[in-house]
Design a protein around this motif. Structure first.
Motif, short mmCIF file in Angstrom:
data_model
loop_
_atom_site.label_atom_id
_atom_site.label_comp_id
_atom_site.label_asym_id
_atom_site.label_seq_id
_atom_site.Cartn_x
_atom_site.Cartn_y
_atom_site.Cartn_z
N LEU A 27 41.55 23.21 36.93
CA LEU A 27 40.23 23.83 36.98
C LEU A 27 40.06 24.82 35.82
O LEU A 27 38.99 24.90 35.20
N ALA A 28 41.14 25.56 35.53
CA ALA A 28 41.08 26.54 34.43
C ALA A 28 40.82 25.82 33.11
O ALA A 28 40.00 26.26 32.30
N GLN A 29 41.49 24.70 32.93
CA GLN A 29 41.33 23.95 31.68
C GLN A 29 39.90 23.40 31.56
O GLN A 29 39.25 23.54 30.53
N TYR A 320 56.78 39.24 37.54
CA TYR A 320 55.65 39.36 36.62
C TYR A 320 54.33 38.98 37.27
O TYR A 320 53.46 38.40 36.65
N PHE A 321 54.21 39.38 38.55
CA PHE A 321 52.98 39.10 39.29
C PHE A 321 52.31 40.39 39.75
O PHE A 321 52.98 41.32 40.20
N GLN A 322 51.00 40.39 39.63
CA GLN A 322 50.20 41.51 40.12
C GLN A 322 49.22 40.97 41.15
O GLN A 322 48.40 40.10 40.84
N CYS A 323 49.31 41.49 42.37
CA CYS A 323 48.36 41.08 43.40
C CYS A 323 47.21 42.08 43.48
O CYS A 323 47.41 43.28 43.26
N VAL A 324 46.03 41.56 43.80
CA VAL A 324 44.86 42.43 43.97
C VAL A 324 44.11 42.03 45.24
O VAL A 324 44.08 40.86 45.61
N ASP A 325 43.50 43.05 45.85
CA ASP A 325 42.67 42.84 47.03
C ASP A 325 41.22 42.84 46.54
O ASP A 325 40.78 43.80 45.91
N TYR A 326 40.51 41.75 46.80
CA TYR A 326 39.15 41.63 46.26
C TYR A 326 38.08 41.87 47.34
O TYR A 326 36.91 41.59 47.13
N SER A 327 38.49 42.42 48.50
CA SER A 327 37.54 42.46 49.62
C SER A 327 36.32 43.36 49.35
O SER A 327 35.29 43.20 50.00
N ALA A 328 36.43 44.27 48.37
CA ALA A 328 35.25 45.10 48.04
C ALA A 328 34.23 44.30 47.24
O ALA A 328 33.08 44.74 47.07
N ILE A 329 34.64 43.14 46.74
CA ILE A 329 33.76 42.37 45.86
C ILE A 329 33.15 41.17 46.56
O ILE A 329 32.00 40.80 46.31
N SER A 330 33.93 40.54 47.46
CA SER A 330 33.49 39.25 47.99
C SER A 330 34.08 39.04 49.38
O SER A 330 35.18 39.53 49.68
N ASP A 331 33.34 38.30 50.21
CA ASP A 331 33.94 37.90 51.49
C ASP A 331 34.28 36.41 51.51
O ASP A 331 34.51 35.83 52.57
N LEU A 332 34.34 35.81 50.32
CA LEU A 332 34.81 34.42 50.25
C LEU A 332 36.27 34.36 50.71
O LEU A 332 37.00 35.35 50.59
N ASP A 333 36.69 33.16 51.21
CA ASP A 333 38.13 33.06 51.49
C ASP A 333 38.88 32.98 50.15
O ASP A 333 38.27 32.81 49.09
N GLU A 334 40.20 33.13 50.22
CA GLU A 334 40.98 33.28 48.98
C GLU A 334 40.84 32.07 48.06
O GLU A 334 40.74 32.21 46.83
N ASN A 335 40.85 30.89 48.66
CA ASN A 335 40.73 29.67 47.85
C ASN A 335 39.38 29.63 47.13
O ASN A 335 39.31 29.38 45.93
N ALA A 336 38.33 29.89 47.90
CA ALA A 336 36.98 29.85 47.33
C ALA A 336 36.83 30.95 46.28
O ALA A 336 36.20 30.75 45.23
N PHE A 337 37.42 32.12 46.55
CA PHE A 337 37.32 33.22 45.57
C PHE A 337 38.00 32.83 44.26
O PHE A 337 37.47 33.07 43.17
N CYS A 338 39.18 32.19 44.35
CA CYS A 338 39.89 31.78 43.14
C CYS A 338 39.09 30.74 42.35
O CYS A 338 39.05 30.77 41.13
N ARG A 339 38.45 29.84 43.07
CA ARG A 339 37.61 28.84 42.39
C ARG A 339 36.44 29.52 41.69
O ARG A 339 36.11 29.23 40.54
#
Ligand SMILES: Cc1ncc(COP(=O)(O)O)c(C=O)c1O
Length: 386
Positions: A27-29, A320-339
């Motif tokens: 998808l990124a490509q 070398y991983f940084q996790c972030v909580d995106y709940s202030a931005i969106s209520d999409l589920d994680e998969n949909a948010f990543c897309r």
């Protein structure tokens, strides 16, 4: 090819499909997104390491090495482990070179797990563990790390132990959460396992990436745990050569004996010139001793950029991983948010839910910061819209 004549096979791994890493990378490509999804560096290794491998090839080191790995490399690994963690593994009988950590973990599981055995794994977890357990005829028993902090929950681990428990898999520093176990947590684990016959597989591929003055709490530092553990590491992670697929396992002799029985008839040996090149490169400890500072600078730069967004940063103690909580931005589920993040913002990430066995939504995604400053800056400039 037409496959209508191909006999039907019953899958050994019916649950396994295309992984989220492949999906997000594609998808990124397709959308020209900056790919902070898959965990590998987008920069090259030290040219000296390439020269040393080249020299090994030119010297004619191109035939099968000993089954357990080139002796010089096993000796170098044993020296490194002793100098860092104070435990002497015998290079002859307790260190085995593998085709990366993934093979090491599969081989360890195949060597010890009998049909019907249980293996406890702590979620979220690296995606190869469960299929490995299933291939061995075992059953994965899932225990979540404490949601929010991702610290081990010893009450839950203790409750999951049963007479069928053959092994437990731990991973520190941890993919995907970036947490690193403390000495006290290792001590608690030792205490918990003391009355049992449970073996441990300790995935320490990020051992040289720990931050803010922490030290890596290798199982090798703890005599009691080391006596029941396969310690796994990976030169791919440590020297920015994930495509070389060279790693190793250190384990007490009785465990190594069984490990090698499986290794011998699986990969048999790992490619020779890489092993000699790595052995020569290991003579200088500076590259691996300097790795934490190298990645800490990247982590700090990436975190500083993310601070300007509405993403909430989770701690990153190692890896070398940084996790972030995106709940202030969106209520999409994680998969949909990543897309959405990939197609609309132009940065690919991995949903944390992908590291759990079933649906588990926390509003958290994982970025990989093993990237050049230019890549990280490009990603940050896109993420600044959030
Ligand atoms: C926790 C963990 N274990 C093992 C591996 C695999 O290491 P290797 O590439 O040496 O097989 C990875 C790679 O992403 C990982 O994150």
């Amino acid at each position: 090819m037409s496959t209508h004549l191909t006999p039907h096979i019953e899958s050994r791994l019916p649950q396994v499909g295309t992984t989220i890493f492949t999906v997000m990378s594609a998808l990124a490509q397709q959308h020209g997104a900056v790919n902070l999804g898959q965990g590998f560096p987008d920069f090259d290794c030290d040219p000296r390491l390439i020269d040393l491998v080249n020299q090994a090839m030119h010297k004619g080191l191109n035939q099968y090495p000993p089954m357990a790995g080139a002796t010089v490399l096993r000796e170098a690994i044993a020296r490194k482990m002793e100098s860092l963690y104070g435990r002497a593994y015998d290079a002859g009988s307790e260190v085995t070179v593998t085709a990366g950590a993934t093979q090491a973990i599969l081989t360890a599981i195949l060597a010890i797990v009998h049909p019907g055995d249980e293996v406890i794994m702590l979620d979220p977890a690296y995606d190869s563990y469960e299929p490995n357990i299933v291939l061995a005829g075992g059953r994965a028993v899932h225990v979540p790390l404490t949601p929010g902090s991702f610290r081990p929950d010893f009450v839950a681990i203790s409750a999951a132990l049963s007479p069928r428990t053959r092994a437990l898999i731990v991973n520190t520093p941890h993919n995907p959460s970036g947490t690193a176990w403390t000495a006290q947590e290792m001590q608690q684990l030792a205490q918990l396992l003391r009355p049992t016959q449970v073996l441990l597989i300790s995935d320490e591929v990020y051992e040289h990436m720990v931050y803010d003055g922490r030290r890596h709490e290798s199982v090798a530092r703890n005599a009691e745990l080391a006596a029941r553990t396969f310690i796994v590491s990976s030169f791919g992670k440590t020297f920015h050569v994930t495509g070389w697929k060279v790693g190793y396992v250190a384990a007490p002799r009785p465990l190594t004996d069984e490990f090698r029985k499986v290794h011998q008839f699986n990969v048999f040996t790992v490619n020779t010139p890489m092993q000699h090149g790595l052995a020569a490169y290991l003579e200088d400890p500076a590259p691996y001793l300097g790795l934490s500072a190298f990645y800490e600078a990247k982590r700090n730069h990436f975190r500083a950029g993310l601070e300007a967004t509405r993403l909430r940063l989770l701690p990153c103690e190692g890896s070398y991983f940084q996790c972030v909580d995106y709940s202030a931005i969106s209520d999409l589920d994680e998969n949909a948010f990543c897309r959405w993040l990939t197609t609309e913002i132009g940065v690919a990430a991995i949903p944390l839910a992908a590291f759990y066995p079933g649906p588990f939504e926390q509003g958290i995604v994982r970025f990989c910061f093993a990237k050049t400053a230019a890549t990280l800056d490009e990603a940050l400039s896109r993420l600044a819209r959030l």
